[in-house]
Design a protein around this motif. Structure first.
Motif, PDB file in Angstrom:
ATOM      1  N   GLY A   2      -3.860  -1.931 -11.699  1.00 15.18           N
ATOM      2  CA  GLY A   2      -4.666  -2.142 -10.512  1.00 15.18           C
ATOM      3  C   GLY A   2      -4.316  -1.201  -9.376  1.00 15.18           C
ATOM      4  N   LYS A   3      -4.978  -1.386  -8.240  1.00 18.08           N
ATOM      5  CA  LYS A   3      -4.707  -0.616  -7.041  1.00 18.08           C
ATOM      6  C   LYS A   3      -3.869  -1.451  -6.083  1.00 18.08           C
ATOM      7  CE  LYS A   3      -8.950   2.189  -7.050  1.00 18.08           C
ATOM      8  NZ  LYS A   3     -10.150   2.588  -6.270  1.00 18.08           N
ATOM      9  N   SER A   4      -3.091  -0.758  -5.268  1.00 22.44           N
ATOM     10  CA  SER A   4      -2.280  -1.459  -4.269  1.00 22.44           C
ATOM     11  C   SER A   4      -2.701  -1.035  -2.871  1.00 22.44           C
ATOM     12  CB  SER A   4      -0.790  -1.168  -4.473  1.00 22.44           C
ATOM     13  OG  SER A   4      -0.534   0.219  -4.465  1.00 22.44           O
ATOM     14  N   LEU A   5      -2.902  -2.032  -2.034  1.00 27.79           N
ATOM     15  CA  LEU A   5      -3.300  -1.840  -0.645  1.00 27.79           C
ATOM     16  C   LEU A   5      -2.235  -2.458   0.246  1.00 27.79           C
ATOM     17  CD1 LEU A   5      -5.287  -1.276   1.720  1.00 27.79           C
ATOM     18  CD2 LEU A   5      -6.385  -3.470   1.161  1.00 27.79           C
ATOM     19  N   VAL A   6      -1.646  -1.655   1.105  1.00 26.35           N
ATOM     20  CA  VAL A   6      -0.651  -2.141   2.052  1.00 26.35           C
ATOM     21  C   VAL A   6      -1.299  -2.302   3.419  1.00 26.35           C
ATOM     22  CG1 VAL A   6       1.466  -1.548   3.301  1.00 26.35           C
ATOM     23  CG2 VAL A   6       1.317  -1.167   0.829  1.00 26.35           C
ATOM     24  N   ILE A   7      -1.096  -3.464   4.015  1.00 28.39           N
ATOM     25  CA  ILE A   7      -1.589  -3.736   5.369  1.00 28.39           C
ATOM     26  C   ILE A   7      -0.372  -3.862   6.269  1.00 28.39           C
ATOM     27  CG2 ILE A   7      -2.945  -5.255   6.841  1.00 28.39           C
ATOM     28  CD1 ILE A   7      -4.663  -4.142   4.681  1.00 28.39           C
ATOM     29  N   GLY A   8      -0.286  -2.988   7.254  1.00 28.81           N
ATOM     30  CA  GLY A   8       0.887  -3.022   8.125  1.00 28.81           C
ATOM     31  C   GLY A   8       0.580  -2.518   9.517  1.00 28.81           C
ATOM     32  N   SER A   9       1.519  -2.750  10.413  1.00 29.40           N
ATOM     33  CA  SER A   9       1.390  -2.296  11.791  1.00 29.40           C
ATOM     34  C   SER A   9       2.758  -2.365  12.429  1.00 29.40           C
ATOM     35  CB  SER A   9       0.403  -3.174  12.564  1.00 29.40           C
ATOM     36  OG  SER A   9       0.368  -2.808  13.929  1.00 29.40           O
ATOM     37  N   ASN A  10       2.991  -1.537  13.405  1.00 33.73           N
ATOM     38  CA  ASN A  10       4.246  -1.610  14.148  1.00 33.73           C
ATOM     39  C   ASN A  10       4.112  -2.475  15.391  1.00 33.73           C
ATOM     40  OD1 ASN A  10       5.558  -0.025  12.311  1.00 33.73           O
ATOM     41  ND2 ASN A  10       6.367   1.414  13.813  1.00 33.73           N
ATOM     42  N   LYS A  11       3.064  -3.285  15.398  1.00 35.81           N
ATOM     43  CA  LYS A  11       2.823  -4.136  16.565  1.00 35.81           C
ATOM     44  C   LYS A  11       2.142  -5.416  16.119  1.00 35.81           C
ATOM     45  CE  LYS A  11       0.552  -4.045  21.079  1.00 35.81           C
ATOM     46  NZ  LYS A  11      -0.352  -3.279  21.952  1.00 35.81           N
ATOM     47  N   GLY A  12       2.589  -6.538  16.660  1.00 34.62           N
ATOM     48  CA  GLY A  12       1.979  -7.813  16.321  1.00 34.62           C
ATOM     49  C   GLY A  12       0.698  -8.057  17.098  1.00 34.62           C
ATOM     50  N   GLY A  13      -0.005  -9.121  16.725  1.00 40.75           N
ATOM     51  CA  GLY A  13      -1.198  -9.521  17.454  1.00 40.75           C
ATOM     52  C   GLY A  13      -2.430  -8.705  17.181  1.00 40.75           C
ATOM     53  N   VAL A  14      -2.437  -7.967  16.059  1.00 48.38           N
ATOM     54  CA  VAL A  14      -3.589  -7.125  15.747  1.00 48.38           C
ATOM     55  C   VAL A  14      -4.471  -7.736  14.650  1.00 48.38           C
ATOM     56  CG1 VAL A  14      -2.507  -4.987  16.493  1.00 48.38           C
ATOM     57  CG2 VAL A  14      -2.212  -5.746  14.128  1.00 48.38           C
ATOM     58  N   LYS A  79       0.871  -4.831 -10.021  1.00 50.52           N
ATOM     59  CA  LYS A  79      -0.299  -4.006 -10.338  1.00 50.52           C
ATOM     60  C   LYS A  79      -0.696  -4.099 -11.815  1.00 50.52           C
ATOM     61  CE  LYS A  79      -0.740   0.158  -8.679  1.00 50.52           C
ATOM     62  NZ  LYS A  79      -0.462   1.549  -8.225  1.00 50.52           N
ATOM     63  N   LYS A  80       0.242  -4.486 -12.656  1.00 51.62           N
ATOM     64  CA  LYS A  80      -0.051  -4.657 -14.073  1.00 51.62           C
ATOM     65  C   LYS A  80      -0.784  -5.976 -14.350  1.00 51.62           C
ATOM     66  CE  LYS A  80       4.146  -2.114 -15.332  1.00 51.62           C
ATOM     67  NZ  LYS A  80       5.482  -2.211 -15.995  1.00 51.62           N
ATOM     68  N   MET A  81      -0.831  -6.849 -13.342  1.00 51.14           N
ATOM     69  CA  MET A  81      -1.388  -8.183 -13.513  1.00 51.14           C
ATOM     70  C   MET A  81      -2.686  -8.398 -12.737  1.00 51.14           C
ATOM     71  SD  MET A  81       2.317  -9.979 -12.838  1.00 51.14           S
ATOM     72  CE  MET A  81       1.626 -11.602 -12.578  1.00 51.14           C
ATOM     73  N   ALA A  82      -3.071  -7.430 -11.915  1.00 55.93           N
ATOM     74  CA  ALA A  82      -4.208  -7.638 -11.011  1.00 55.93           C
ATOM     75  C   ALA A  82      -5.043  -6.376 -10.883  1.00 55.93           C
ATOM     76  CB  ALA A  82      -3.696  -8.060  -9.628  1.00 55.93           C
ATOM     77  N   ASP A  83      -6.265  -6.570 -10.394  1.00 61.82           N
ATOM     78  CA  ASP A  83      -7.114  -5.426 -10.053  1.00 61.82           C
ATOM     79  C   ASP A  83      -6.716  -4.845  -8.706  1.00 61.82           C
ATOM     80  OD1 ASP A  83      -8.901  -5.638 -12.348  1.00 61.82           O
ATOM     81  OD2 ASP A  83      -9.673  -7.454 -11.394  1.00 61.82           O
ATOM     82  N   VAL A  84      -6.320  -5.732  -7.791  1.00 60.14           N
ATOM     83  CA  VAL A  84      -5.891  -5.305  -6.459  1.00 60.14           C
ATOM     84  C   VAL A  84      -4.688  -6.131  -6.024  1.00 60.14           C
ATOM     85  CG1 VAL A  84      -6.520  -5.005  -4.032  1.00 60.14           C
ATOM     86  CG2 VAL A  84      -8.249  -4.668  -5.800  1.00 60.14           C
ATOM     87  N   VAL A  85      -3.655  -5.448  -5.569  1.00 61.47           N
ATOM     88  CA  VAL A  85      -2.505  -6.101  -4.941  1.00 61.47           C
ATOM     89  C   VAL A  85      -2.545  -5.757  -3.457  1.00 61.47           C
ATOM     90  CG1 VAL A  85       0.008  -6.251  -4.803  1.00 61.47           C
ATOM     91  CG2 VAL A  85      -1.103  -5.950  -7.035  1.00 61.47           C
ATOM     92  N   ILE A  86      -2.557  -6.784  -2.613  1.00 61.46           N
ATOM     93  CA  ILE A  86      -2.560  -6.573  -1.164  1.00 61.46           C
ATOM     94  C   ILE A  86      -1.203  -6.988  -0.622  1.00 61.46           C
ATOM     95  CG2 ILE A  86      -3.664  -7.094   1.029  1.00 61.46           C
ATOM     96  CD1 ILE A  86      -6.177  -7.869  -0.473  1.00 61.46           C
ATOM     97  N   ALA A  87      -0.466  -6.046  -0.079  1.00 63.33           N
ATOM     98  CA  ALA A  87       0.856  -6.331   0.484  1.00 63.33           C
ATOM     99  C   ALA A  87       0.739  -6.538   1.989  1.00 63.33           C
ATOM    100  CB  ALA A  87       1.821  -5.199   0.183  1.00 63.33           C
ATOM    101  N   ASP A  88       1.126  -7.714   2.424  1.00 56.04           N
ATOM    102  CA  ASP A  88       1.115  -8.063   3.843  1.00 56.04           C
ATOM    103  C   ASP A  88       2.504  -7.779   4.399  1.00 56.04           C
ATOM    104  OD1 ASP A  88       0.599  -9.104   6.326  1.00 56.04           O
ATOM    105  OD2 ASP A  88       0.606 -11.200   5.695  1.00 56.04           O
TER     106      ASP A  88
END
Length: 222
Positions: A2-14, A79-88
């Motif tokens: 699958g594909k991996s998507l990382v969601i991140g920020s250096n600031k909270g509240g977004v 990624k071997k188990m899913a189509d998309v992995v979203i990392a929070d």
């Protein structure tokens, strides 16, 4: 794989976790993809959402946890188990975020264009991304994007100015054309353990859904 998507920020509240769960739900119920959420942020919001989801009897979305420098290993495994992995990832620079960058296919870093601190925040994220791309055994194929979120009608000018600044130098992580408006329905759906693609009536619901659908097409996730 699958594909991996990382969601991140250096600031909270977004709206990071709010975006994660709305994306996960959309990919699951609209596009019928196998989605796994990887929780790398110790904030309890994601697990609170999942408890509400289970209680409401909604379609399960698996949530795994990983912390520290081994987040990259867990992303590879999932990624071997899913189509998309979203990392929070945490809302600040962290070992989890930097580890995830070494294996991620796509990064979305969220910013609120109404804040005067966004350029400084993006400088830090850009440094982490460029390091991950060029270091030995790095991740040169990582595709990073800036997503402007919680954009209020009276802050569209700020969003346009930030977009111009980022586009003026290719060193910056480049902005997506799609911007997520400041719509209460995103958070309202989360409060129900759901995503906007699972509720039938709400103010600006069609717009909220459409923006998410445009975004995943723009980043070539589907």
């Amino acid at each position: 794989m699958g594909k991996s998507l990382v969601i991140g920020s250096n600031k909270g509240g977004v709206g990071k976790t709010t975006t994660v769960v709305n994306l996960a739900v959309m990919l699951t119920v609209l596009y019928k993809l196998r989605v796994i959420i990887l929780k790398t942020d110790r904030n309890p919001e994601l697990m609170d959402w999942n408890e509400k989801r289970i209680a409401a009897g909604l379609t399960p979305i698996p949530i795994h946890e990983a912390y520290g420098r081994d987040v990259n290993k867990e992303i590879k495994r999932l990624k071997k188990m899913a189509d998309v992995v979203i990392a929070d990832c945490p809302g600040h620079d962290s070992a989890e975020f930097r580890s995830a960058l070494t294996v991620a296919d796509i990064l979305i870093t969220l910013v609120k264009p109404s804040s005067s601190f966004e350029t400084g925040t993006l400088s830090e994220v850009t440094e982490a991304v460029r390091t991950a791309q060029v270091q030995a055994n790095g991740n040169p194929s990582l595709k990073p994007w800036v997503l402007m979120t919680r954009v209020k009608p009276n802050k569209v000018t700020d969003a346009i100015e930030l977009e111009k600044e980022l586009k003026s130098n290719e060193v910056w992580i480049q902005p997506l054309k799609t911007r997520l408006s400041d719509l209460d329905v995103y958070e309202g759906a989360c409060n129900l353990g759901a995503g906007v693609h699972e509720i039938s009536r709400a103010t600006s619901l069609s717009k909220a859904k459409a923006l998410l659908e445009l975004m995943v097409k723009e980043i070539d996730l589907i």
